[in-house]
Design an enzyme around this catalytic site. Structure first.
Site: not given
Ligand code: 5GP
Length: 113
Positions: A86, A93, A99
Site C-alpha cells: 500500500n 497505508q 512493507h
Molecule cells: P498498511 O495498512 O500500512 O499497509 O499495513 C500496516 C500493517 O501493520 C497492518 O496490517 C497492521 O495490522 C500492522 N501493524 C500495525 N501495528 C503493528 C504492530 O505493532 N505489530 C505488528 N506485528 N503489526 C502491526
C-alpha cells in the site's frame, strides 16, 4: 526519515513474532491478520513509501520480493498467495515504513477492495 513502530520492532523495542531476518530485512507476523498467513516484510532501511525509494535501493527492493516469495513458500500454504504494497493513506497505508504484505491460506478476489 521519521521513526515508526516498525523501526521499534527492528530494534526490539516492541515485540513481534519474527519469522525471518537478515542484514537487509525483517519479516514478522501482522498483529491484525487478514488471512491465515499474514506476514510483513520490511527493509531495515526506513523508507517511508515505495515512491520514496531511490535508484540506490533497487537491489534492496528486489531482495524484499525475493525473500517474500521464499517466506511465503516456507509457510506451507502452496503457491497461491498475494503480495501487497500500500502506498499512501488513500491506498490504505497506515505505517509509513515500507512493507510488503504476504497474505495466504484463503481465497482472494480481484479486483481487491
Ligand atoms: P498498511 O495498512 O500500512 O499497509 O499495513 C500496516 C500493517 O501493520 C497492518 O496490517 C497492521 O495490522 C500492522 N501493524 C500495525 N501495528 C503493528 C504492530 O505493532 N505489530 C505488528 N506485528 N503489526 C502491526
Amino acid at each position: 526519515m521519521s521513526t515508526t513502530l516498525f523501526s521499534k520492532i527492528i530494534n526490539r523495542e516492541i515485540p513481534a513474532t519474527i519469522v525471518y531476518e537478515d542484514d537487509q530485512c525483517l519479516a514478522f507476523r501482522d498483529i491484525n491478520p487478514q488471512a491465515p498467513m499474514h506476514i510483513l516484510v520490511i527493509p531495515k532501511k526506513p523508507i517511508p513509501k515505495i515512491v520514496d525509494a531511490q535508484a540506490e535501493d533497487q537491489a534492496l527492493l528486489g531482495h524484499l520480493l525475493l525473500k517474500a516469495g521464499e517466506i511465503a513458500t516456507s509457510e506451507g500454504y502452496g503457491d497461491a498467495f498475494r503480495l501487497v504494497v500500500n502506498n499512501g493513506a488513500g491506498a490504505g497505508q497506515t505505517v509509513f515504513h515500507l512493507h510488503v504484505h504476504i497474505l495466504g491460506g484463503r481465497g482472494f478476489s480481484w479486483p481487491p477492495g
